[in-house]
Motif scaffolding. Structure first.
Motif, short mmCIF file in Angstrom:
data_model
loop_
_atom_site.label_atom_id
_atom_site.label_comp_id
_atom_site.label_asym_id
_atom_site.label_seq_id
_atom_site.Cartn_x
_atom_site.Cartn_y
_atom_site.Cartn_z
N ALA A 144 49.44 29.64 10.27
CA ALA A 144 49.11 31.04 10.00
C ALA A 144 49.09 31.83 11.30
O ALA A 144 48.74 31.30 12.36
N GLY B 119 51.39 37.70 4.90
CA GLY B 119 51.64 36.74 5.97
C GLY B 119 52.74 35.74 5.66
O GLY B 119 53.69 36.02 4.94
N ALA C 19 43.76 38.20 8.23
CA ALA C 19 44.15 37.74 6.90
C ALA C 19 42.96 37.79 5.94
O ALA C 19 43.12 38.12 4.76
N GLU D 251 47.20 35.92 3.52
CA GLU D 251 48.48 35.34 3.94
C GLU D 251 49.52 35.46 2.83
O GLU D 251 50.71 35.67 3.08
#
Length: 396
Positions: A376, A201, A382, A197
């Protein structure tokens, strides 16, 4: 172990080469001028090093970029054929293997069920899966990453305890390197997901973050100044086992009232099952065909979508406890971002408002106002991205 890379690219080629390669890998396609800005190196130094990396086949000139008034820049990116790595993610019920190039494109993959397998059988399956992937790869493998649940000793490469398998103190790194003579790195699944992430992300633009993976348990990863904080002996991040209610239910760790025992998907299932046993109506009972031991979080999320009162109330209760736990985290760490991932995200629409309301009431205003709470979106991808980047960071 003749095939083992004895030193990192950083030591082999020099700090500047490693720095520039890292920028190209993470920010490419990128121009030589922008590399100079990011690294604070002089343009001639950047040009000389980039040309050397091109000659060695590490990076390639990709395309001509847009002009800002002068000559259009030539953009540089990593050569996908420069490196091949293998990532194995051992999740709750499956073993997933991915063979990736330097741009993290999937070249091949395998998935095997580990349901019902004993500790040694999972280890044998891991070794045979690696053997197959290595033999079938047209390129040499530069590094292997193994992602496991539970605590790990990162430096030693030991799986301290994998709860879904039963492994205790298994020296995976030493075993794999001895058999295949390829540098191998062992990592915790939540830290790998958080790192993914951070790379690609919702956490890409932050330096200080707490990542919460809320599934059947609650795991976390702590990011401070752009680096994973692992603690004195690799044990940092056990936020799921901080106490929320001393009179709360017993946790799997043996204590009472842990964050995990009150705000996880397991806590959600326990709450719904207990309520049904107490005589409350819910379509979850019909979904489980009357077998309460077979109730799953997914049934509860689906029931909530069908306006089932018990399912909705239970999710709101989980949201309230999540809010308490998150407020504690904000007061302790003062992060820029708290990012929530894991299965609980499926029920977000039913608990998010009360979670945020509870957090706001219980956290200090100064810390709360400077912290974002987000969910998320990369999912299990991820974990793969994070693990692959961890391996490449080590190898390079």
């Amino acid at each position: 172990m003749a095939n083992l890379i004895p030193v990192s690219y950083k030591l082999l080629k020099g700090m500047n080469e490693s720095l520039i390669l890292d920028i190209i890998r993470k920010m490419g396609p990128i121009s030589r001028a922008d590399i100079a800005k990011e690294t604070n190196l002089t343009p001639p130094t950047v040009t000389n090093i980039v040309n050397k990396l091109i000659e060695e086949g590490v990076v390639v000139e990709y395309k001509v970029g847009e002009s800002n008034g002068g000559r259009p820049p030539v953009l540089i990116k990593i050569n996908p054929e420069f490196m091949t790595i293998i990532i194995v993610h051992i999740s709750t019920n499956n073993l997933h293997e991915y063979t990736l190039d330097a741009e993290l494109n999937r070249k091949s993959e395998q998935t095997h069920s580990i349901k019902g397998l004993k500790e040694q059988e999972v280890l044998e399956l891991l070794m045979s899966t690696l053997d197959k992937a290595i033999k079938e790869s047209p390129n040499n493998i530069s590094g292997i990453g193994i992602v496991v649940r539970g605590p790990v000793k990162t430096k030693e490469g030991i799986s301290v305890f994998a709860p879904n398998i039963g492994w205790r103190n298994v020296p995976l790194k030493a075993m794999i390197e001895e058999k295949f003579e390829i540098p191998t790195y062992i990592m915790n699944d939540v830290r790998a997901m958080a790192w993914g992430e951070f790379q690609m992300g919702k956490a890409k633009e932050v330096e200080n973050m707490i990542f919460l993976k809320v599934g059947y348990g609650i795991g976390s990863a702590i990011l401070i100044n752009g680096r994973l904080y692992i603690g004195n002996n690799d044990s940092a991040g056990e936020i799921g086992h901080t106490t929320i209610d001393v009179a709360g239910p017993k946790c799997s760790c043996g204590n009472y009232g842990c964050f995990e025992a009150l705000a996880s998907e397991k806590a959600l299932v326990n709450l719904v099952v207990k309520s049904i046993k107490e005589g409350n109506d819910s379509i979850v009972y019909q979904m489980a065909k009357g077998i309460l031991d077979s109730v799953t979080p997914e049934m509860i999320y689906e029931a909530a979508k069908l306006n089932d009162k018990l399912a909705i109330n239970s999710l709101e209760t989980i949201g309230r406890y999540l809010g308490i736990g998150i407020a504690n985290i904000i007061n302790t760490f003062n992060p820029e971002l708290i990012l929530i991932g894991g299965g609980i995200v499926q029920g977000r629409s039913f608990f998010e408002d009360i979670m945020r309301e509870t957090t706001k009431k219980r956290a200090f205003e100064n810390s709360y106002s400077s912290c974002s709470i987000a969910f998320a979106e990369l999912g299990d991808n991820a974990t793969l991205i994070g693990a692959a980047n961890m391996v490449m960071d080590e190898v390079l």
